[in-house]
Write a protein that holds these residues in place. Structure first.
Motif, PDB file in Angstrom:
ATOM      1  N   THR A   1       2.529   3.793  -9.878  1.00  0.00           N
ATOM      2  CA  THR A   1       1.732   3.200  -8.802  1.00  0.00           C
ATOM      3  C   THR A   1       0.725   4.187  -8.212  1.00  0.00           C
ATOM      4  O   THR A   1      -0.018   3.834  -7.300  1.00  0.00           O
ATOM      5  CB  THR A   1       2.634   2.669  -7.671  1.00  0.00           C
ATOM      6  OG1 THR A   1       3.509   3.710  -7.246  1.00  0.00           O
ATOM      7  CG2 THR A   1       3.445   1.478  -8.143  1.00  0.00           C
TER       8      THR A   1
ATOM      9  N   TYR B   1       0.039  -4.187  -2.464  1.00  0.00           N
ATOM     10  CA  TYR B   1       0.311  -3.114  -3.422  1.00  0.00           C
ATOM     11  C   TYR B   1       1.599  -2.379  -3.089  1.00  0.00           C
ATOM     12  O   TYR B   1       2.168  -2.528  -2.010  1.00  0.00           O
ATOM     13  CB  TYR B   1      -0.862  -2.125  -3.467  1.00  0.00           C
ATOM     14  CG  TYR B   1      -1.274  -1.577  -2.121  1.00  0.00           C
ATOM     15  CD1 TYR B   1      -0.631  -0.479  -1.568  1.00  0.00           C
ATOM     16  CD2 TYR B   1      -2.297  -2.171  -1.394  1.00  0.00           C
ATOM     17  CE1 TYR B   1      -1.005   0.013  -0.331  1.00  0.00           C
ATOM     18  CE2 TYR B   1      -2.679  -1.687  -0.149  1.00  0.00           C
ATOM     19  CZ  TYR B   1      -2.032  -0.594   0.374  1.00  0.00           C
ATOM     20  OH  TYR B   1      -2.394  -0.101   1.601  1.00  0.00           O
TER      21      TYR B   1
ATOM     22  N   ASP C   1       3.345   1.244  -2.475  1.00  0.00           N
ATOM     23  CA  ASP C   1       3.192   2.681  -2.226  1.00  0.00           C
ATOM     24  C   ASP C   1       4.374   3.131  -1.373  1.00  0.00           C
ATOM     25  O   ASP C   1       5.371   2.407  -1.283  1.00  0.00           O
ATOM     26  CB  ASP C   1       1.830   3.016  -1.589  1.00  0.00           C
ATOM     27  CG  ASP C   1       1.698   2.509  -0.150  1.00  0.00           C
ATOM     28  OD1 ASP C   1       2.582   1.750   0.303  1.00  0.00           O
ATOM     29  OD2 ASP C   1       0.721   2.874   0.523  1.00  0.00           O
TER      30      ASP C   1
ATOM     31  N   ALA D   1      -0.277  -0.743  -9.459  1.00  0.00           N
ATOM     32  CA  ALA D   1       0.285  -0.852  -8.101  1.00  0.00           C
ATOM     33  C   ALA D   1      -0.078  -2.186  -7.450  1.00  0.00           C
ATOM     34  O   ALA D   1       0.618  -2.653  -6.548  1.00  0.00           O
ATOM     35  CB  ALA D   1      -0.217   0.301  -7.226  1.00  0.00           C
TER      36      ALA D   1
END
Lengths: 400, 504
Positions: free
Chosen positions: A210, A67, A69, A132
């Motif tokens: 996200t 993902y 971040d 995300a």
């Protein structure tokens, strides 16, 4: 008409001056994120689990796929303003949120979305929840990053209709945005005359997108071990869902409820619409004719109608498609390589009802972001005609 | 004189003819006697097993706690599963059980009791979907007779460290036994027949032993699909359309297949009519296929008895067989580095199916081969190729090893442990992942800020954990908190502790 509009515009602008000075970016991470060394990092109970080959597909206690971040709180909050601001479109009539409305599962409730030209586009707007975790975007998977994806709607003449030059000029012409971009990228705005750049605009919007995490549904409570989170009927539905008769989970695989592949399943277009060749074009691969990305089913109850062009108005109809027979809706003359999991499971009416019961347990909006009441551009939000709940008419966010 | 010349001439002609004839004979067989022992087969599995004492090979066991639940005929197995805690053993007495059993807990042993040859029967009556579904780690399923289900006999969706053994699966839908998306498992001593796809199907898995099973009268006997480190050994595989398959299905999220050992199996008379569901991948398997290796890499085939398969004994191929599936640009199609050690092969290819016949015609052959590589890989190896009728193996070299004996198992010497939580605090994950939807450190959200809660509860996290499970309205100015009893006691307490120590 301009006689009436102009005073309104001036009034609006006056309001904007007051507001613009007031807007400051949030220094806290949104829910679901821990602030670590100035960056927001995703935290989820799913991080307690592994997944085979780290693919992020499996069963109940299975880890998440990779993902995005690590953005700063300020970048995320700036992205939130940009997301809701119609100033990003060529004529100020459409914002990202027009097609990705928070109250409609970050989709728009339409079979086919409507852009600046006020006419239906070719496909429906996908939900933004949990983007995300995705590695390809658009129904035909033609973008492999959110940054690349947003170039589509921003600059497509039918969607937001803008151009990179015009967007840059607009943004740099708005002092409030210059101030906010400087908050989000302090080092790069140290020097007088620093300009807002396109990549900063894209990054901020990605940063916001996200953070749209939905992993706290009742299904998730069940997955983490709370057996009573689901009713008996919902559990029956879950077992139909993952059974090898219905085979839903083979493609809509937990924990994200998509395995992120492209599949040719042969759903019909709305009446009168030409057959959409889907991923055949993206991949330049005739065997992918009519192939579309397998969408996540999280928050699926909020995003009717269903399929790439919205042919099915209810979850029940969408589920029933799969028991209609292999290729039953393929137009005459089309030869499609229908996916092997599309077969004739002969699901009963009760089983279809239970499937719908189960899919409704995938709803979770507990991390839904607040919509800004005023925008740095001074424009009014356009995605809702009426003030959404949670925002007062005086404008400040009502998060009390 | 003339006559003599004629005779001499005739002899010369004959000799010449003989000589010419001789020169068309194959070169004399050269029998090689290895001067030095061959290298040992090396693979990740070899290391895994070498690190464990010999006695512990395939020693995987489901941990038990001493909890015992007995299910009698007329009772529900699922009720027992609901009641069970991790570590429980559920003993199911002989009888007929008409239900779908699902196990979403860890370390459950579901064990049939066999009396005088009578098994507990899971009866699908042609209307239930799957007999047993599991998604927990450490599950054992043994001693059941499963029949008449529409979907699968036993199906795993994730779940590591599983054991599925000593079951009958008869006339049951799509797959007999189907572990998927798990790591470290044993499928052994099952007897499976009448399955319209694969009797045993290992899909997207790692470290699996499929050993000592009897599979027959199914479309595919044993399938290893998009998996790594699989041992298929000692199975009796007969009367299927295709016997043993190792392949990549394109379009799946885990895209590799490799490191598969197929050894010591009987792969006999797999000539069943193909009765697969139209559109399924196995619907493309030619009847009479002993083994099919499609796109799967590093497959070792050793010491199998492969006889009487009418199309071909062993087929190595790419996706050209998978005509019903859309092309996946991310799946590599070649069966790289095939390794064919010694096998016993006889009477294969005697009556090839039309599709195989058509391929053979392009090679000017009519009879099916023992071994065919339709791609013509140049990185393969084979021992004693002269023993078999082969096609497309011209570029194969000689294998550098003769045995995989030092890979006793591809299961792991120790069970796959839960994810290491060393750098992860469960309380932190729960706080940010769940609580933070309503609580921030300093600012007011739906619930009061953590700072205020810290001031009230100070050093009493237990009180927070208890309150969160059963909240009641405490503050006029805030909505009532929804109960968080879905988090277990330990997680609630950890989250409460984390919340009390929060600094920003």
């Amino acid at each position: 008409m301009s006689r009436f509009l102009l005073p309104l515009f001036v009034l609006m602008f006056a309001a904007y001056r007051v507001v613009a000075a007031d807007i400051a970016l949030d220094g806290d991470c949104p829910p679901g994120f821990e602030l670590t060394a100035g960056h927001c990092e995703l935290r989820s109970l799913y991080q307690m689990y592994d997944s085979l080959e780290n693919a992020g597909v499996g069963g109940l206690k299975t880890g998440l796929p990779g993902y995005r971040d690590g953005f700063t709180p300020q970048q995320i909050d700036l992205g939130r303003y940009l997301f809701f601001d119609p100033v990003l479109s060529v004529d100020g009539s459409v914002s990202c949120a027009s097609c990705h409305q928070p109250d409609k599962g970050f989709a728009d409730g339409r079979g086919r979305s409507i852009g600046v030209k006020d006419e239906p586009l070719k496909r429906s707007a996908p939900s933004l929840w949990n983007v995300a975790f995705l590695n390809s975007f658009f129904w035909d998977g033609r973008a492999d990053s959110l940054e690349q994806q947003m170039l589509g709607p921003l600059y497509d003449t039918h969607e937001m209709g803008n151009s990179p030059e015009n967007l840059l000029q607009t943004m740099n012409g708005i002092p409030a945005y210059r101030k906010l971009f400087a908050e989000a990228w302090p080092a790069e705005f140290k020097f007088p005359g620093a300009q807002i750049r396109l990549d900063q605009i894209y990054t901020a919007i990605v940063a916001f997108q996200t953070t749209l995490i939905s992993l706290n549904s009742r299904y998730d409570q069940y997955a983490h071990g709370y057996a009573d989170a689901l009713t008996e009927r919902e559990k029956e539905g879950m077992n139909v869902f993952r059974s090898f008769v219905a085979r839903c989970a083979e493609c809509h695989t937990p924990p994200l409820f998509t395995n992120q592949q492209i599949a040719v399943i042969g759903t019909p277009e709305p009446e009168g619409m030409l057959f959409d060749i889907g991923a055949e074009k993206t991949l330049n691969e005739p065997s992918q004719r009519g192939g579309f990305k397998i969408p996540s089913l999280r928050n699926i109850d909020l995003t009717a109608p269903y399929m790439h062009s919205g042919r099915f108005t209810t979850l029940r109809e969408a589920a029933a498609f799969y028991t209609g027979g292999r290729g039953h809706a393929v137009p005459q003359g089309e030869q499609l390589k229908i996916h092997w999991h599309i077969w004739e499971p002969r699901l009963t009416d009760e089983e279809l009802d239970r499937l719908v019961d189960f899919m409704k347990t995938l709803t979770d909006e507990s991390f839904k972001p607040l919509e800004p009441a005023q925008l740095p551009s001074g424009l009014l939000p356009v995605h809702n005609n009426t003030a959404p709940t949670g925002i007062t008419l005086t404008g400040e966010e009502n998060n009390e | 004189m003339n006559k003599l010349i004629a005779v001499v001439g005739a002899i010369a002609l004959l000799a010449g003819g003989f000589y010419l004839g001789q020169s068309k004979q194959p070169a004399p067989t050269v029998i090689k006697v290895p001067a030095e022992p061959r290298e040992k087969f090396s693979s990740a599995g070899a290391e895994e097993v070498a690190s464990a004492p010999a006695a512990t090979v395939r020693s995987l066991e489901t941990p038990t706690s001493g909890e015992l639940i007995v299910v009698k005929d007329g009772e529900s197995i699922q009720d027992a599963v609901k009641q069970a805690s991790p570590g429980a053993v559920i003993k199911v007495m002989p009888g007929t059980y008409r239900e779908t059993v699902y196990i979403d807990k860890d370390n459950i042993t579901l064990s049939g009791v066999i009396e005088q040859g009578k098994y507990p029967v899971l009866e699908g009556e042609g209307k239930r979907n799957d007999a047993i579904l599991y998604s927990g780690n450490g599950v054992t399923i043994e001693n059941f007779y499963i029949t008449h289900y529409k979907g699968n006999g036993v199906m795993g969706q994730a779940g590591n460290n599983y054991i599925i053994r000593n079951n009958f699966v008869v006339d049951t839908g799509v797959y007999g036994i189907f572990p998927q998306l798990g790591k470290n498992g044993i499928v052994s001593h099952n007897i499976i027949s009448g399955i319209e796809d694969a009797a045993i199907y290992v899909g997207m898995s790692d470290n699996v032993d499929v050993v000592f099973n009897q599979v027959y009268e199914s479309v595919a006997g044993i399938e290893i699909e998009n998996s790594r480190h699989a041992l298929v050994e000692g199975n009796m595989v007969y009367d299927n359309t295709g016997g043993i398959l190792a392949f990549i299905t394109p379009g799946l999220p885990i895209k590799t297949c490799g490191d598969v050992i197929i050894r010591n199996n009987f792969v006999v008379d797999n000539n069943h009519e193909n009765f697969a569901i139209p559109g399924s991948l196995v619907s493309n398997i030619p009847s009479g296929t002993g083994m099919l290796i499609m796109a799967c890499d590093d497959v070792v085939v050793e010491n199998n008895i492969i006889t009487g398969n009418k199309s071909a004994g062993m087929i190595f191929t790419d996706f050209s067989l998978a005509t019903s599936a859309a092309t996946d640009p991310d799946s590599e199609p070649n069966p790289n580095r095939p390794k064919i050690l010694n096998n016993i092969m006889r009477n294969n290819g005697d009556d090839p199916e039309p599709m195989v016949r058509a391929f053979l015609a392009t090679q000017l052959e009519a009879r099916g081969p023992d071994i065919v590589d339709t791609v013509g890989m140049d990185d393969g190896c084979i021992l004693n190729p002269e023993r078999y009728r082969t096609l497309g193996l011209d570029k194969y070299g000689e294998c550098e090893f003769a045995s995989t004996a030092n890979v006793a198992s591809y299961t792991l010497p120790e069970p796959v442990p839960p994810r290491s939580m060393e750098d992860l605090d469960k309380g932190k994950l729960a706080y940010y992942g769940v609580c933070a939807g309503c609580h921030a450190y300093d600012s007011r959200m739906i619930g009061p800020p953590a700072r205020i809660i810290q001031a009230i509860y100070m050093d009493d996290p237990q009180a927070i954990a208890d309150y969160a499970a059963n909240p009641e309205r405490k503050r006029e100015d805030y909505p009532e908190m929804p109960p968080q009893s879905h988090l277990d006691e330990e997680t609630r307490l950890a989250a409460a502790k984390f919340m009390l120590n929060l600094k920003n």
